[in-house]
Design a protein around this motif. Structure first.
Motif, PDB file in Angstrom:
ATOM      1  N   GLY A 105       0.808  -1.224   0.000  1.00 55.43           N
ATOM      2  CA  GLY A 105       0.000   0.000   0.000  1.00 55.43           C
ATOM      3  C   GLY A 105       0.837   1.267   0.000  1.00 55.43           C
ATOM      4  O   GLY A 105       0.399   2.314   0.467  1.00 55.43           O
ATOM      5  N   ARG A 106       2.057   1.155  -0.506  1.00 53.90           N
ATOM      6  CA  ARG A 106       2.960   2.312  -0.559  1.00 53.90           C
ATOM      7  C   ARG A 106       2.369   3.372  -1.480  1.00 53.90           C
ATOM      8  O   ARG A 106       1.803   3.083  -2.519  1.00 53.90           O
ATOM      9  CB  ARG A 106       4.328   1.863  -1.073  1.00 53.90           C
ATOM     10  N   ARG A 107       2.502   4.629  -1.088  1.00 54.27           N
ATOM     11  CA  ARG A 107       2.001   5.741  -1.879  1.00 54.27           C
ATOM     12  C   ARG A 107       3.160   6.428  -2.587  1.00 54.27           C
ATOM     13  O   ARG A 107       4.200   6.667  -1.999  1.00 54.27           O
ATOM     14  CB  ARG A 107       1.254   6.738  -1.010  1.00 54.27           C
ATOM     15  N   VAL A 108       2.958   6.736  -3.856  1.00 60.47           N
ATOM     16  CA  VAL A 108       3.957   7.448  -4.642  1.00 60.47           C
ATOM     17  C   VAL A 108       3.626   8.931  -4.552  1.00 60.47           C
ATOM     18  O   VAL A 108       2.541   9.355  -4.940  1.00 60.47           O
ATOM     19  CB  VAL A 108       3.945   6.983  -6.116  1.00 60.47           C
ATOM     20  N   LYS A 109       4.563   9.704  -4.009  1.00 57.89           N
ATOM     21  CA  LYS A 109       4.363  11.150  -3.849  1.00 57.89           C
ATOM     22  C   LYS A 109       5.228  11.890  -4.854  1.00 57.89           C
ATOM     23  O   LYS A 109       6.324  11.462  -5.179  1.00 57.89           O
ATOM     24  CB  LYS A 109       4.693  11.578  -2.422  1.00 57.89           C
ATOM     25  N   PHE A 110       4.724  13.035  -5.308  1.00 63.92           N
ATOM     26  CA  PHE A 110       5.411  13.785  -6.357  1.00 63.92           C
ATOM     27  C   PHE A 110       5.893  15.151  -5.893  1.00 63.92           C
ATOM     28  O   PHE A 110       6.759  15.743  -6.518  1.00 63.92           O
ATOM     29  CB  PHE A 110       4.489  13.925  -7.570  1.00 63.92           C
ATOM     30  N   LEU A 111       5.326  15.674  -4.814  1.00 62.55           N
ATOM     31  CA  LEU A 111       5.736  16.955  -4.226  1.00 62.55           C
ATOM     32  C   LEU A 111       5.800  16.800  -2.712  1.00 62.55           C
ATOM     33  O   LEU A 111       4.972  16.099  -2.132  1.00 62.55           O
ATOM     34  CB  LEU A 111       4.715  18.057  -4.535  1.00 62.55           C
ATOM     35  N   ARG A 112       6.739  17.480  -2.092  1.00 61.38           N
ATOM     36  CA  ARG A 112       6.775  17.490  -0.627  1.00 61.38           C
ATOM     37  C   ARG A 112       5.691  18.402  -0.066  1.00 61.38           C
ATOM     38  O   ARG A 112       5.063  18.114   0.927  1.00 61.38           O
ATOM     39  CB  ARG A 112       8.133  17.962  -0.114  1.00 61.38           C
ATOM     40  N   ARG A 113       5.541  19.538  -0.711  1.00 62.68           N
ATOM     41  CA  ARG A 113       4.513  20.518  -0.324  1.00 62.68           C
ATOM     42  C   ARG A 113       4.241  21.401  -1.520  1.00 62.68           C
ATOM     43  O   ARG A 113       5.059  21.483  -2.446  1.00 62.68           O
ATOM     44  CB  ARG A 113       4.967  21.356   0.868  1.00 62.68           C
TER      45      ARG A 113
END
Length: 164
Positions: A105-113
């Motif tokens: 269930g790992r989430r791929v993130k593209f921006l920190r904020r």
């Protein structure tokens, strides 16, 4: 009587005269007024650099999101097929999307904020969707294809910040 006292008595008290102080003050004022416009240009140039960096960071994140959808790295319930592979909003880039090939269930993130706009002093950006016209003033709301500054200011090179 010493020689120093004779010279001091002949030329006054040994301090600066009022006229000398006025001349020095006027020179300092002229120099300060010449430096002030240079500092304001420097501050504006720094803000422009920050704006370009923020726009590049968000546009790169949008492109990475699109590439991840196209390559099948992300998808499923988190990705709406009607969005042409673009994120539904900027918050999705920060919160991330569940990876398809990861059982954990790992989430791929593209921006920190979401970056800060140095001219509007907020994290609110103008958005364009894939279906919007290039010069549209409003956002269609379906997906985020591009971002721009909401600032109405003009850059040092004469272009408008919202056109960057």
């Amino acid at each position: 009587m010493s020689a120093f006292r004779r010279v001091a008595r002949r030329h006054g008290s040994g301090g600066y005269s009022f006229v000398e102080l006025l001349v020095v003050s006027a020179l300092l004022l002229i120099l300060a007024s010449a430096v002030l416009p240079l500092t304001s240009v420097t501050v504006q140039r720094q803000r422009e650099i920050e704006l370009r960096r923020a726009l590049r960071e968000m546009r790169t994140a949008i492109d990475r999101y699109k590439d991840a959808v196209d390559l099948g790295v992300i998808g499923g319930d988190d990705v709406d097929p009607r969005n042409q592979g673009y994120p539904p909003d900027l918050e999705t880039l920060v919160e991330g999307v569940e990876a398809l090939d990861d059982a954990d269930g790992r989430r791929v993130k593209f921006l920190r904020r979401i970056p800060f706009d140095p001219f509007t002093r907020s994290r609110e950006w103008g958005l364009r969707s894939y279906e919007d016209e290039p010069d549209a003033a409003g956002w269609g709301g379906d997906n985020v294809y591009d971002v721009y500054s909401r600032s109405r200011g003009t850059a040092l090179d004469g272009t408008r910040y919202r056109d960057w």
